[in-house]
Design an enzyme around this catalytic site. Structure first.
Site: not given
Length: 332
Positions: A141-143
């Site tokens: 995921g990005c975070f």
């Protein structure tokens, strides 16, 4: 030295009309080692790609299809969370086709298998060796990518021994293309808000990765995500108690990421535009009293999604890890 492949592979994309699908197309159209075999979008089948991703006018004459070709080398799943697993259950993908999934469906170890297919967690700075020999990749995921890269060097030395405090702001593209009350321009513009306070879904994969390097890790990750008034990028500030000096911390981070071409460490002040439109991560490491302070930032659609997926593809097929990803920041 490992010999790099120079031949081309064939790639397919499922879910090519969304934000991550569009970024995937922008990279792969210009990738020296890839031919795009097909781009699937049931809602846009028959339309030219540039009718949806208008900036690609003049770059490609490809059209969206609603079919699936299996005479390919790699398949990118740029679909919503939950839809990747359903797609693989409904479609027989030959075992020789490598799959890179950008959803969260296979990121956690308990969910890393479906049918005969198993997935390796695709964070190159953590699992580069396993990625190179994998068949299928669960793209982080990005975070999760942004925050893990800010913490993994400490975990590698067993130094995460206090609560970790994180605040991170993401651009509106992090919410996906489907409209919601908080993604409309009129709401987002000149505005700031928090969401999923202390219980963001990416905390689980972050925890698994930290325990991979520091099995005794049991500290709380206090994570406050913000919706930002900008389109793309993640800017995260992280701090915790630490006995390291600034010089020791800086060396730890530099040594940990040595040889990783996209992650760069500095003690200088950094700003988001330095990484937007690139596959880079910038990390600033500073000491304030007994607190170690880290800033981590990346482009959520590139290193946080499609760029990292292509980085993983490069590792899977023995290409230069940077192939197709020498992208320029916007600067201004």
């Amino acid at each position: 030295m490992t010999e790099l492949r120079s031949n081309k592979i064939k790639a397919g994309i499922i879910g090519g009309a969304g934000y991550t699908g569009g970024e995937m197309l922008r990279i792969l159209i210009n990738h020296p080692n890839v031919d795009i075999a097909f781009v699937n979008s049931t809602s846009n089948a028959g339309n030219y790609i540039y009718e949806v991703h208008t900036d690609l006018f003049g770059d490609t004459e490809l059209k969206f299809s609603d079919g699936l070709q299996t005479d390919i080398d790699v398949l990118f799943l740029c679909v919503g969370h939950g839809d990747a697993k359903k797609f693989l259950e409904a479609n027989a993908i030959p075992d020789n086709v490598k799959i890179i999934d950008l959803s969260q469906d296979f990121r956690l170890s308990k969910n890393s298998k479906t049918g005969s297919k198993s997935f390796v967690y695709g964070l190159p700075e953590l699992n580069r060796g396993a990625i190179k020999s994998a068949q299928n990749i669960a793209n982080p995921g990005c975070f999760a990518t942004c925050l893990q890269l800010g913490l993994l060097p400490l975990a590698s030395k067993g130094l995460l021994n206090s609560e970790v405090h994180i605040s991170a702001t993401t651009g509106s593209t992090g919410a996906g293309q489907s409209l919601a009350a908080t993604s409309h321009f009129t709401w987002r513009n000149d505005n700031l808000s928090v969401y999923k306070v202390f219980n963001h879904q990416h905390l689980s994969e972050i925890g698994e990765s930290l325990k991979q390097l520091q099995p005794t890790f049991d500290q709380t990750l206090n994570f406050i995500p913000y919706r930002g008034d900008f389109t793309r990028g993640i800017f995260a500030s992280i701090y915790m108690d630490s006995e390291l000096s600034e010089e020791e911390a800086l060396k730890l981070y530099e040594d940990f990421f040595a040889g990783h071409p996209f992650t760069h460490v500095t003690d200088r002040n950094i700003d988001l535009k330095q990484v937007v439109n690139t596959n880079k991560v910038f990390l600033q490491v500073k000491k304030h009293g007994n607190k170690l302070f880290i800033i981590s930032m990346l482009d959520n659609l590139l290193k946080g999604a499609s760029g990292q997926a292509v980085q993983n593809m490069n590792l899977l097929f023995g290409f230069d890890e940077r192939a197709g990803l020498r992208l320029k920041a916007t600067g201004f």
